[in-house]
Design a protein around this motif. Sequence first.
Motif, PDB file in Angstrom:
ATOM      1  N   LEU A  17       6.591   1.171   3.417  1.00 35.31           N
ATOM      2  CA  LEU A  17       5.710   0.158   3.989  1.00 35.31           C
ATOM      3  C   LEU A  17       6.509  -0.995   4.577  1.00 35.31           C
ATOM      4  O   LEU A  17       7.216  -1.710   3.870  1.00 35.31           O
ATOM      5  CB  LEU A  17       4.772  -0.387   2.917  1.00 35.31           C
ATOM      6  N   SER A  18       6.403  -1.135   5.883  1.00 34.41           N
ATOM      7  CA  SER A  18       6.975  -2.289   6.565  1.00 34.41           C
ATOM      8  C   SER A  18       5.996  -2.738   7.642  1.00 34.41           C
ATOM      9  O   SER A  18       6.371  -3.070   8.749  1.00 34.41           O
ATOM     10  CB  SER A  18       8.330  -1.929   7.183  1.00 34.41           C
ATOM     11  N   GLY A  20       3.287  -5.023   7.107  1.00 32.23           N
ATOM     12  CA  GLY A  20       2.544  -6.253   6.875  1.00 32.23           C
ATOM     13  C   GLY A  20       3.264  -7.462   7.447  1.00 32.23           C
ATOM     14  O   GLY A  20       4.362  -7.357   7.985  1.00 32.23           O
ATOM     15  N   SER A  22       5.241 -11.044   7.075  1.00 33.25           N
ATOM     16  CA  SER A  22       6.154 -11.654   6.123  1.00 33.25           C
ATOM     17  C   SER A  22       6.010 -13.165   6.179  1.00 33.25           C
ATOM     18  O   SER A  22       6.886 -13.879   6.690  1.00 33.25           O
ATOM     19  CB  SER A  22       7.596 -11.234   6.443  1.00 33.25           C
ATOM     20  N   ASN A  82       1.111   0.044  12.346  1.00 26.81           N
ATOM     21  CA  ASN A  82      -0.048  -0.622  11.768  1.00 26.81           C
ATOM     22  C   ASN A  82      -0.540  -1.634  12.806  1.00 26.81           C
ATOM     23  O   ASN A  82       0.061  -2.696  12.973  1.00 26.81           O
ATOM     24  CB  ASN A  82       0.334  -1.336  10.471  1.00 26.81           C
ATOM     25  N   GLY A  88      -3.923  -6.295   5.718  1.00 27.51           N
ATOM     26  CA  GLY A  88      -3.284  -6.212   4.411  1.00 27.51           C
ATOM     27  C   GLY A  88      -2.653  -4.874   4.081  1.00 27.51           C
ATOM     28  O   GLY A  88      -2.618  -3.940   4.880  1.00 27.51           O
ATOM     29  N   ARG A  89      -2.159  -4.815   2.855  1.00 25.30           N
ATOM     30  CA  ARG A  89      -1.314  -3.697   2.414  1.00 25.30           C
ATOM     31  C   ARG A  89      -2.079  -2.382   2.315  1.00 25.30           C
ATOM     32  O   ARG A  89      -1.558  -1.325   2.662  1.00 25.30           O
ATOM     33  CB  ARG A  89      -0.691  -4.058   1.065  1.00 25.30           C
ATOM     34  N   SER A  92      -2.339  -0.794   5.576  1.00 23.76           N
ATOM     35  CA  SER A  92      -1.039  -0.251   5.968  1.00 23.76           C
ATOM     36  C   SER A  92      -0.775   1.084   5.266  1.00 23.76           C
ATOM     37  O   SER A  92      -0.301   2.043   5.871  1.00 23.76           O
ATOM     38  CB  SER A  92       0.062  -1.260   5.625  1.00 23.76           C
ATOM     39  N   ILE A  93      -1.100   1.148   3.988  1.00 22.39           N
ATOM     40  CA  ILE A  93      -0.950   2.403   3.236  1.00 22.39           C
ATOM     41  C   ILE A  93      -1.830   3.490   3.840  1.00 22.39           C
ATOM     42  O   ILE A  93      -1.399   4.639   4.018  1.00 22.39           O
ATOM     43  CB  ILE A  93      -1.297   2.190   1.750  1.00 22.39           C
ATOM     44  N   ASN A 110       8.090  -0.004  -0.908  1.00 22.18           N
ATOM     45  CA  ASN A 110       8.122  -1.225  -0.104  1.00 22.18           C
ATOM     46  C   ASN A 110       9.480  -1.368   0.571  1.00 22.18           C
ATOM     47  O   ASN A 110      10.524  -1.140  -0.048  1.00 22.18           O
ATOM     48  CB  ASN A 110       7.872  -2.453  -0.971  1.00 22.18           C
ATOM     49  N   THR A 165      -6.500  -4.712  -3.572  1.00 16.70           N
ATOM     50  CA  THR A 165      -5.065  -4.466  -3.627  1.00 16.70           C
ATOM     51  C   THR A 165      -4.799  -3.042  -4.101  1.00 16.70           C
ATOM     52  O   THR A 165      -5.713  -2.352  -4.573  1.00 16.70           O
ATOM     53  CB  THR A 165      -4.384  -5.428  -4.607  1.00 16.70           C
ATOM     54  N   ASN A 190      11.195 -11.340  -1.326  1.00 11.58           N
ATOM     55  CA  ASN A 190      10.022 -11.950  -0.699  1.00 11.58           C
ATOM     56  C   ASN A 190      10.342 -13.194   0.117  1.00 11.58           C
ATOM     57  O   ASN A 190       9.584 -13.562   1.025  1.00 11.58           O
ATOM     58  CB  ASN A 190       8.993 -12.321  -1.778  1.00 11.58           C
TER      59      ASN A 190
END
Length: 197
Positions: A17-18, A20, A22, A82, A88-89, A92-93, A110, A165, A190
């Motif tokens: 997962l890249s 989202g 930052s 995405n 959100g995550r 993306s998933i 991640n 989530t 993070n």
Amino acid sequence: MNSEKIISKYSPACLILSGGKSGRFPNHQKALLPFSSGTTFIEHIISVYQEAGIQKIQVVIQPEIKLPDHIYQLKEISVCLNPQPDLGRIYSIKCGLENLQNEGFCYIQNADSPFIDCTTLLDLMKHCADADYVVPSFEGKRGHPVLISNKIKDYILQIKNYDQTLRDVLSNFGKSEVAVKQSGILININTPEDYNR
């Protein structure tokens, strides 16, 4: 059962997962941060999964990311976009899993958690039949990556509410927690301060 037999039996895939935003690491793409020996986070992560024998790797990126050209040329690596990172995550998933519907178990990895190793990946795979998903822990603290079953993959692909989530999703399923010896499973990069440390 040795590592080759484990991988052959379960044919796991990996979703990196890249995709989202930052917000806590402005003006940088964490996947492309230097890791070591001239590699980036994402290049290192891919190499570890390949070393572990994971043949199918799906990378989800956001529109601003441009991966190194050679990654696009690897036949084992697929890259998808995405288009709505603000969702959100989970969204993306879902984007990534749409390209892994015909694969077996799947690691959710991640891009900002680069301290992974083959031993941990194989330890998780050894326990994949014990529950709906497997998570590593170090000294009682759970970390990354998570290994999910087809049952969870199918569930995520049906999701329409992206406010939840991954933890919310996983709470509906049975868990196997595997104690590992690598503290790196707990490390997420993070912020710039995390990276400098």
